[in-house]
Design an enzyme around this catalytic site. Structure first.
Site, PDB file in Angstrom:
ATOM      1  N   SER A  25       0.755  -1.170   0.116  1.00  0.00           N
ATOM      2  CA  SER A  25       0.040  -0.136   0.173  1.00  0.00           C
ATOM      3  C   SER A  25       0.646   1.265   0.007  1.00  0.00           C
ATOM      4  CB  SER A  25      -1.126  -0.031   1.194  1.00  0.00           C
ATOM      5  OG  SER A  25      -1.834  -0.835   1.170  1.00  0.00           O
ATOM      6  N   HIS A  29      -7.115  -9.639   4.175  1.00  0.00           N
ATOM      7  CA  HIS A  29      -5.697 -10.222   4.604  1.00  0.00           C
ATOM      8  C   HIS A  29      -5.978 -11.520   5.439  1.00  0.00           C
ATOM      9  CE1 HIS A  29      -2.393  -8.279   2.591  1.00  0.00           C
ATOM     10  NE2 HIS A  29      -2.994  -7.173   3.162  1.00  0.00           N
ATOM     11  N   ASP A  42      -0.853   5.284   8.897  1.00  0.00           N
ATOM     12  CA  ASP A  42      -0.511   4.138   8.223  1.00  0.00           C
ATOM     13  C   ASP A  42      -0.125   4.492   6.801  1.00  0.00           C
ATOM     14  OD1 ASP A  42      -0.847   1.518   7.754  1.00  0.00           O
ATOM     15  OD2 ASP A  42      -2.886   1.252   7.195  1.00  0.00           O
ATOM     16  N   THR A  47      -1.352   4.397   3.514  1.00  0.00           N
ATOM     17  CA  THR A  47      -2.015   5.317   2.228  1.00  0.00           C
ATOM     18  C   THR A  47      -2.062   6.614   2.901  1.00  0.00           C
ATOM     19  OG1 THR A  47      -3.291   3.325   1.648  1.00  0.00           O
ATOM     20  CG2 THR A  47      -4.066   5.471   1.098  1.00  0.00           C
ATOM     21  N   HIS A  88      -4.336  -1.563  -4.839  1.00  0.00           N
ATOM     22  CA  HIS A  88      -3.660  -2.848  -5.194  1.00  0.00           C
ATOM     23  C   HIS A  88      -5.002  -3.951  -5.151  1.00  0.00           C
ATOM     24  CE1 HIS A  88      -3.861  -4.313  -0.938  1.00  0.00           C
ATOM     25  NE2 HIS A  88      -3.127  -3.097  -0.724  1.00  0.00           N
ATOM     26  N   ASP A 147      -8.972  -3.925   2.887  1.00  0.00           N
ATOM     27  CA  ASP A 147      -7.684  -4.679   2.698  1.00  0.00           C
ATOM     28  C   ASP A 147      -7.383  -5.283   4.017  1.00  0.00           C
ATOM     29  OD1 ASP A 147      -4.540  -4.926   1.853  1.00  0.00           O
ATOM     30  OD2 ASP A 147      -4.551  -4.186   3.857  1.00  0.00           O
TER      31      ASP A 147
END
Length: 605
Positions: free
Chosen positions: A207, A413, A266, A268, A452, A409
């Site tokens: 990311s 995961h 984070d 992004t 992504h 996301d």
């Protein structure tokens, strides 16, 4: 001697040196490992594209030199750096460097203009060896065509692949006889395309790297943001590239906002304010965010702001960063109630969790106190987006706002598709907030995309019937009757994430784990550590089917994939997104839509 003869003579010497190096390599005994060949690295890389007037750092590295570097020449279009960048300090270092570095040249905070092609030629040589590298750069300016956007709102669904978008539409809108009963907000934007996602170092991205491409228009590497990764040990000295938030403030005095459901430092959100080789340098990212002073900052991550003496802090000092922001003129809120009551300050800092905010399914629907703990009053992404637009739109010069649906996301995961899809619906409803604002104004570009992809795929439906459970209850083709999600309160979210007929979802990459094909009442990891490998978590779906993994045993969860991601856009400049684009093209399309031109700004000054 004429210059032509001198050039031919120098060329013969360089060819002879290269031949001697090659001969020495051939003659080396096979039993000995051949030393790494000397190499020259040029950063920014070949085929990089710049906005004319965009600030960046240039670095040339010499690697693995077998003997001291005697000559090192760096030219741009045949001119030395001192001529191309007058007044800028050109630093050259040839000693005291850690392997594999043998020498480097650095010049910082430079720009290129006018538009056109620039060729960088770097040649290094020493006793018996030669290494060289050429890179071609393209410098562009916004073209004056069509209506300009005053504001840009960029929505990034982290890991928001096309199957997730389809699942969000199924759950939120439903189907009857094969036709959807409605469209997502993002579906109703005018232009649609696809974005490629690979970075400069690897086919599969993370990311930080991919968001950095959107922010700067330049490729980077996994774990890096706002920089080209170099070979020095310091993660903060890598050559930087100016990002769109910095440009918006510097060139036009625009307001800037960052909204996320993740920790605000984070990957992004960090990529739109920071420059670092390691995305885990959270406190450094926060310092750079504070220096940039975005007008609106909202998300989780208060642990990075609290002094270490405060319970829950992740700082290594006693700085009270919330107080520092308040001293800079920010209003501070820490709950949905406080956000609703804050009014319209010029600057706002909202921190609603120590870490990442809880996902919509848990904070907005299930409301399990064991999951939410002390954070029972977190705002949703729609509320944060609405308040951000309200504050940012006070700036007469326009604004840039990045809104991230972060936990799509973070739930894919651990193979928890229901939580990921509910967060996708939440982001789509935030898009609706932006669309209603844009419809009133006519001057706002809205972009919705992902950084992504993930490997989630929808096979059909899952329903237990005639005693069939587990894999036998996965229904395909004509047996895949429509799911029975209901939305009786008409809020766009299914009332029950676990209906009798749900989606049959699988993943193309995963570790060994168990799956009972039903939603999990609380978030949990699919694996636990056992020695040097990850094995199925016995507490999650203990009666489920064992799904043998196809990833290395060192991977505890599903990983990013390489497929293109969808992009949708509406408003002035949206037509630039109706195509297949490289992820770096998103930056240039936004700049083009805004007409953000550093050279024009400089001329006005």
């Amino acid at each position: 001697m004429s210059s032509t003869v001198m050039q031919r003579s120098r060329g013969r010497v360089l060819l002879l040196a290269a031949a001697l190096v090659a001969l020495a390599a051939v003659a080396s005994p096979l039993s000995q490992a051949a030393p790494a060949a000397p190499e020259v690295v040029v950063l920014p890389i070949d085929r990089a594209q710049f906005l004319a007037g965009q600030r960046f750092d240039l670095r040339v590295e010499v690697l693995n030199a077998p003997s001291p570097v005697q000559t090192l020449s760096v030219l741009i279009n045949g001119q030395p750096l001192s001529s191309v960048f007058p007044g800028k300090k050109v630093e050259e270092v040839r000693s005291g460097l850690q392997a594999p570095l043998s020498a480097l040249v650095t010049v910082r905070d430079v720009t290129l203009a006018p538009e056109g092609t620039y060729t960088v030629s770097a040649v290094a040589a020493g006793s018996g060896w030669l290494a060289q590298k050429a890179a071609s750069w393209q410098v562009v300016r916004p073209v004056a065509e069509g209506p300009r956007a005053k504001n840009v709102i960029l929505f990034i669904g982290d890991g928001f692949s096309l199957p997730v978008r389809t699942a969000a539409r199924i759950l939120s809108k439903g189907l009857t006889e094969g036709k959807y009963r409605g469209w997502l907000e993002m579906d109703q934007l005018e232009y649609h395309g696809f974005v490629t996602t690979s970075g400069m170092d690897a086919l599969a991205t993370d990311s930080a790297n991919s968001a950095s491409a959107y922010a700067t228009g330049h490729k980077s590497a996994v774990n890096a943001m706002g920089v080209y990764p170099d070979h020095t040990p310091d993660p903060q000295d890598d050559p930087r590239v100016e990002n769109i938030a910095e440009l918006a403030k510097r060139v036009r005095g625009m307001a800037v906002g960052l909204v996320t459901t993740a920790d605000i430092t984070d990957a992004t959100p960090g990529a739109f304010v920071a420059h670092t080789r390691r995305r885990s340098e959270y406190l450094t990212i926060l310092d750079q965010m504070e220096a940039l002073e975005p007008d609106v900052i909202m998300g989780g991550g208060s642990s990075r702001f609290l002094p270490k003496s405060t319970p829950g802090s992740r700082r290594n000092d006693n700085r009270d960063v919330i107080a520092e922001f308040e001293q800079r003129g920010y209003a501070f809120v820490d709950s949905a109630a406080a956000l609703a009551q804050v009014g319209t300050p010029k600057k706002l800092l909202g921190l609603f969790h120590l870490d990442n905010m809880d996902v919509y399914l848990d904070r907005g629907l299930l409301k399990n106190p064991q999951v939410l703990k002390n954070f029972t009053d977190q705002p949703n992404l729609m509320q944060m987006t609405a308040k951000a637009i309200e504050i940012l739109s006070q700036n007469p010069n326009g604004f840039f706002l990045m809104v991230e649906g972060a936990s799509i996301d973070k739930q894919l995961h651990p193979l928890d598709w229901e939580r990921g899809v509910y967060d996708a619906i939440e982001m789509d409803q935030a898009v609706g907030v932006a669309r209603r604002f844009a419809a009133e104004r006519g001057d706002t570009l809205i972009i919705v995309t992902a950084d992504h992809s993930h490997s989630m795929s929808i096979t059909g439906t899952y329903h237990e019937l005639d005693g069939k459970t587990g894999r036998d209850a996965v229904r395909v083709y004509q047996e895949a009757i429509y799911p029975t999600f209901e939305d009786k309160d008409k809020d766009g979210f299914p009332d029950d994430p676990c209906p009798s007929v749900t989606l049959a979802v699988g993943f193309a990459n995963h570790p060994d784990y168990k799956d009972d094909f039903k939603c999990n009442p609380v978030p949990s990891s699919p694996t636990v550590s056992q020695g040097n490998r990850w094995v199925p978590n016995p507490q999650r779906d203990p009666d489920g089917v064992l799904l043998t993994g196809n990833l290395p045993y060192s991977e505890p969860q599903e990983v990013h994939t390489v497929e293109d991601v969808p992009v949708s856009a509406g408003g002035p400049g949206a037509r630039y997104f109706g195509r297949v684009m490289d992820n770096t093209d998103v930056f240039f399309a936004m700049v083009q839509a805004l007409g953000l031109d550093p050279l024009l700004s400089a001329a006005k000054r």
